[in-house]
Scaffold this motif. Structure first.
Motif, short mmCIF file in Angstrom:
data_model
loop_
_atom_site.label_atom_id
_atom_site.label_comp_id
_atom_site.label_asym_id
_atom_site.label_seq_id
_atom_site.Cartn_x
_atom_site.Cartn_y
_atom_site.Cartn_z
N PRO A 6 8.14 -49.14 58.11
CA PRO A 6 7.80 -48.40 56.71
C PRO A 6 8.78 -48.87 55.37
N ARG A 7 8.98 -49.74 54.62
CA ARG A 7 9.82 -49.19 53.28
C ARG A 7 10.21 -47.95 52.62
N ARG A 8 11.51 -47.27 52.92
CA ARG A 8 11.67 -45.94 52.57
C ARG A 8 11.34 -45.56 50.79
N LEU A 9 10.84 -45.05 50.56
CA LEU A 9 10.48 -44.96 48.59
C LEU A 9 10.41 -43.41 48.45
N ILE A 10 10.92 -43.23 47.40
CA ILE A 10 12.16 -41.90 47.00
C ILE A 10 11.69 -42.23 45.50
N ALA A 11 10.76 -41.06 45.08
CA ALA A 11 10.48 -40.86 43.28
C ALA A 11 11.32 -39.21 43.54
N HIS A 12 11.84 -39.90 41.47
CA HIS A 12 11.88 -38.66 40.77
C HIS A 12 11.42 -38.62 39.69
N LEU A 13 10.73 -37.16 39.89
CA LEU A 13 9.91 -36.79 38.28
C LEU A 13 10.86 -36.31 37.49
N ASP A 14 11.31 -37.09 36.51
CA ASP A 14 11.83 -35.56 34.95
C ASP A 14 10.86 -35.61 33.73
N MET A 15 10.53 -34.33 33.24
CA MET A 15 9.54 -34.21 32.69
C MET A 15 10.17 -34.33 30.95
N SER A 186 17.14 -44.91 38.18
CA SER A 186 16.03 -44.90 37.43
C SER A 186 14.64 -44.30 36.77
N SER A 187 14.60 -42.89 36.83
CA SER A 187 13.34 -42.57 35.66
C SER A 187 14.22 -42.07 34.25
N ASP A 188 15.57 -42.53 34.32
CA ASP A 188 15.61 -42.19 32.96
C ASP A 188 16.15 -43.35 31.86
N LEU A 189 15.43 -44.81 32.78
CA LEU A 189 15.70 -46.06 32.25
C LEU A 189 14.57 -46.39 31.00
N ASP A 190 13.42 -45.61 30.76
CA ASP A 190 12.51 -45.93 30.70
C ASP A 190 11.53 -44.58 29.39
N LYS A 191 12.55 -43.49 29.45
CA LYS A 191 12.33 -42.73 29.10
C LYS A 191 11.11 -42.45 27.07
N PRO A 192 10.71 -41.97 26.74
CA PRO A 192 9.73 -40.78 28.06
C PRO A 192 8.58 -41.66 28.01
#
Length: 401
Positions: A6-15, A186-192
């Motif tokens: 399986p493809r490794r998939l890691i998420a970063h979630l930032d409020m 990537s979590s900061d590329l399309d904020k908010p």
């Protein structure tokens, strides 16, 4: 039979602007306005503002406090986290200034993390408003949807965002990539309220044009040194030979810079990390003198010790090394520590031994900051209180001056 890993998939979630967003739940009339959080803690007994005219304005602030966070309209005026409030007042004098309410922030932090882990249980807690998630084995993450091989993970990320909003009323931004380093960017590329899914083959087009400072771990000093070498973008850093980076920054950091610029990062999502220390500190609104302001400093010192003890109990730790931190009015920092014969998490014991540390430092200058810390942590169950040491001390405590 398909044996493809399986493809490794890691998420970063930032409020998104977390503290400010929590405050906007309390004061919805401030939506769309420049709002800054910082300067002091909220007084629960204070009268709630009834109209916009009742809110404090940044122009009226006097002190040395700093911005904890700001709404996006305030950020558009040039203010940001860590900026001094007096400096921010020159940029956005009409911005609304709200005190901090950490109990409310911690409450909403618990809510969003519970909502997320109900969907993706492998979580690394990185603070009150951000987490990493390993989505690799979450059902649906590896599926193609409508011909999009990443459609399943996009749908999963949106499901997580929806769960956060339903649990808290707040928005978050998520980046999903093959590793933690790229997901943090990537979590900061399309904020908010962003959702970015990016695979490694997109690094040259979507990551390399960004400034090197967007890589977590490249601070202001390293950014300046890289700029002096003509390396301002991540792409320019990636094109720089590894041996030149090692020569300029040393083997460990230079090699890491080369790997990071190419988007390579093998770190796993760590679901539990033993803390090395737990601390509490406060920066004063004005410089306080150990003698002239002892009636203020004594209770502050005691409260810090009590808060530290409460943190130890809540996290189920005891500590064997007590330390203090002082920052004088000339910005010089002094630390001291003492090792106890047995671990403790008792507030009175921490206060006693932190006071012993305090008696070993000069108290002849005004203070900007005061802090206490516990190190050499162990599981806290059944830890006894430590008795008073026999060693004599000659310098006075604040409340004994």
């Amino acid at each position: 039979m398909n044996t493809t890993a399986p493809r490794r998939l890691i998420a970063h979630l930032d409020m998104d602007a977390f503290y400010a967003s929590v405050e906007l739940l309390r004061y919805p009339q401030l939506q769309g306005l420049p709002v800054v959080i910082g300067g002091s803690r909220r007084n629960p007994s204070a009268t709630a503002p009834r109209s916009l005219d009742d809110f404090a304005r940044l122009r009226d602030y006097a002190g040395r406090g700093v911005i904890t966070t700001a709404t996006y309209p305030a950020r558009a005026l040039g203010v940001h986290s860590g900026m001094g409030l007096m400096k921010a007042a020159a940029l956005a004098p009409d911005a609304i200034l709200l005190p901090m309410d950490f109990e409310a922030y911690r409450h909403h932090s618990r809510l969003f993390k519970a909502a997320v882990t109900a969907i993706a249980p492998v979580m690394e807690d990185r603070g009150i408003d951000e987490i990493y998630l390993d989505l690799t084995d979450v059902p649906g993450a590896q599926e193609a949807v409508d011909g999009d091989p990443l459609g399943g993970v996009r749908a999963l990320a949106q499901r997580i965002k929806t769960a956060v909003r339903e649990a808290t009323g707040l928005s978050c931004s998520i980046g999903v990539t093959p590793n933690k380093l790229l997901s943090k960017i990537s979590s900061d590329l399309d904020k908010p309220d962003g959702l970015t899914v990016l695979m490694h083959d997109e690094v040259p087009t979507r990551i390399w044009p960004l400034p090197v400072s967007r890589i977590n771990g490249i601070g202001p000093k390293a950014t300046e040194r890289l700029a002096a070498m003509g390396l301002r973008t991540i792409g320019e850093l990636a094109a720089s030979p590894a041996h030149e980076l090692v020569s300029a920054f040393g083997r460990h950091y230079g090699s890491w810079l080369h790997e990071a610029a190419h988007g390579r990062d093998d770190r796993p999502v760590v679901t539990w990390r033993e803390p090395k220390s737990i601390s509490r500190e406060t920066t004063f609104e004005r410089d306080l003198h150990p003698r002239d302001d002892r009636t203020q400093l004594g209770p502050i010192f005691t409260r810090l010790c009590e808060q530290l003890a409460s943190d130890l109990v809540r996290k189920n730790y005891a500590g064997r090394t007590v330390g203090i931190k002082l920052r004088y009015d000339d910005f010089k920092i002094v630390t001291r520590s003492l090792t106890l014969p047995q671990p403790t998490r008792d507030a009175a014991t921490i206060r006693l031994w932190a006071g012993r540390c305090l008696k070993t430092v000069p108290l002849n200058r005004r203070l900007r900051l005061l802090g206490v810390k516990m190190e050499s942590l162990v599981p806290g169950d059944g830890q006894p209180t430590v008795t008073e040491p026999d060693a004599p001390y000659s310098l006075p405590l604040f409340d004994e001056v």
